[in-house]
Design an enzyme around this catalytic site. Sequence first.
Site, short mmCIF file in Angstrom:
data_model
loop_
_atom_site.label_atom_id
_atom_site.label_comp_id
_atom_site.label_asym_id
_atom_site.label_seq_id
_atom_site.Cartn_x
_atom_site.Cartn_y
_atom_site.Cartn_z
N SER A 15 0.84 -1.20 0.00
CA SER A 15 0.00 0.00 0.00
C SER A 15 0.88 1.26 0.00
O SER A 15 1.74 1.41 -0.85
CB SER A 15 -0.95 -0.04 1.20
OG SER A 15 -1.92 0.97 1.10
N ASP A 51 -5.37 -4.20 -2.89
CA ASP A 51 -4.34 -4.01 -1.87
C ASP A 51 -3.76 -5.34 -1.39
O ASP A 51 -4.48 -6.25 -1.00
CB ASP A 51 -4.98 -3.26 -0.70
CG ASP A 51 -3.98 -2.86 0.38
OD1 ASP A 51 -2.82 -3.29 0.31
OD2 ASP A 51 -4.38 -2.10 1.27
#
EC number: 3.1.1.-
Length: 403
Positions: A80, A233
């Site tokens: 991320s 993610d």
Amino acid sequence: MGSNGEVTTTASETAAPAPELEPTPPPCKGKLITVLSIDGGGIRGLIPATILACLEAKLQELDGPEVRIADYFDVIAGTSTGALITSMLAAPDKNRRPLFAAGDLTKFYLDNGPKIFPQKKQVVGFLTPVANMIGVVIGPKYDGLFLHDKIKSLTHDVTIADTVTNIVVPAFDVKNLQPIIFSTYEAKNEPLKNAHLSDICISTSAAPTYFPAHFFKTSNPASGESREFHLVDGGVAANNPTMVAMSMITKEVLRENEDFKLGKGKPTDYKHYLVISIGTGTAKMAEKYTAPKCAKWGVLRWLYDGGFTPLIDIFTHASADMDDSLVGHTSSVDIATTENMEALIGIGKDLLKKKVSRVNIDTGVYEPVDSEGTNEEALKRFAEKLSEERRARLRQNNSTPAS
């Protein structure tokens, strides 16, 4: 960095060319494998950015102003926002030097955070919880368009095989329901894994409910093959980038990667690692979630509860050597107001002044270790070890006759 947290330099791509710096030799020329790991956490990336600026400053005190974080680590891993930092530290500029100095990272967040996470006018009164829950249910909170354009403008057509040091970034493929690990090691041997840094960063930043999933293709010009990726993610399935990096290194050692071999093809017996893992803080929610409370939840409450997103919090929670408990707006991943971003920089600076702590495995609480000093002092010791390892590799490399 000034006392107010503002950065007075610009990205190294636009700065004057740095003096010629000898590339750091691979681990087989030294005694340690060095790993840097950076957790995810949205705008809270300002915390590791602040810590990394301190580490790089310590390294520059030892080895000169031209050195960068990427000169000292065999692998940098992140997920991320940690992957975004990883890419900025390892992406090459036109001189094959790191695109960003660590000291530039906070300025990037301060300049671009409000555009990545635009703050919408909130509904007030008794409708607030309902409006927020509806927003979570009907679609991503942000369209991600600015983030996409910004990453592409920074990295252009750079692929993961082009980075100045090896990086490892996890993502999750929602079509095939499996983790996807992108790494410089694999990309050099598998063209279909050699994705553009921009696509990798956008994918690993696509936290469910916050940003849309990202689709892209890679191709192998030699064979004509192509591969599709449908990614979100990486923290959904691999929330600890340190473990992902260590697994990838182990794989490369076992397959006898030349970077990990001694002379005459003899594989190196690696037992010594230097690992620095930096978190983005965790929300201080003691007893926020309890089994009796969660037992009553349906899908909507798992997605949104009192301003938090429990399902995402649980999936993306990761431990790190340097971490902090956050309260209020600082615990959010997307409140990118000037006030909150400055507060996050302040948390990073305060964390450097705190005593080194270790987690108590019985309680899960971090406890100070009096004998190890502050986190900044620990970073100084790390910097000395990193510098010593790099110098030893350079000496060994220069004394080894060319084959």
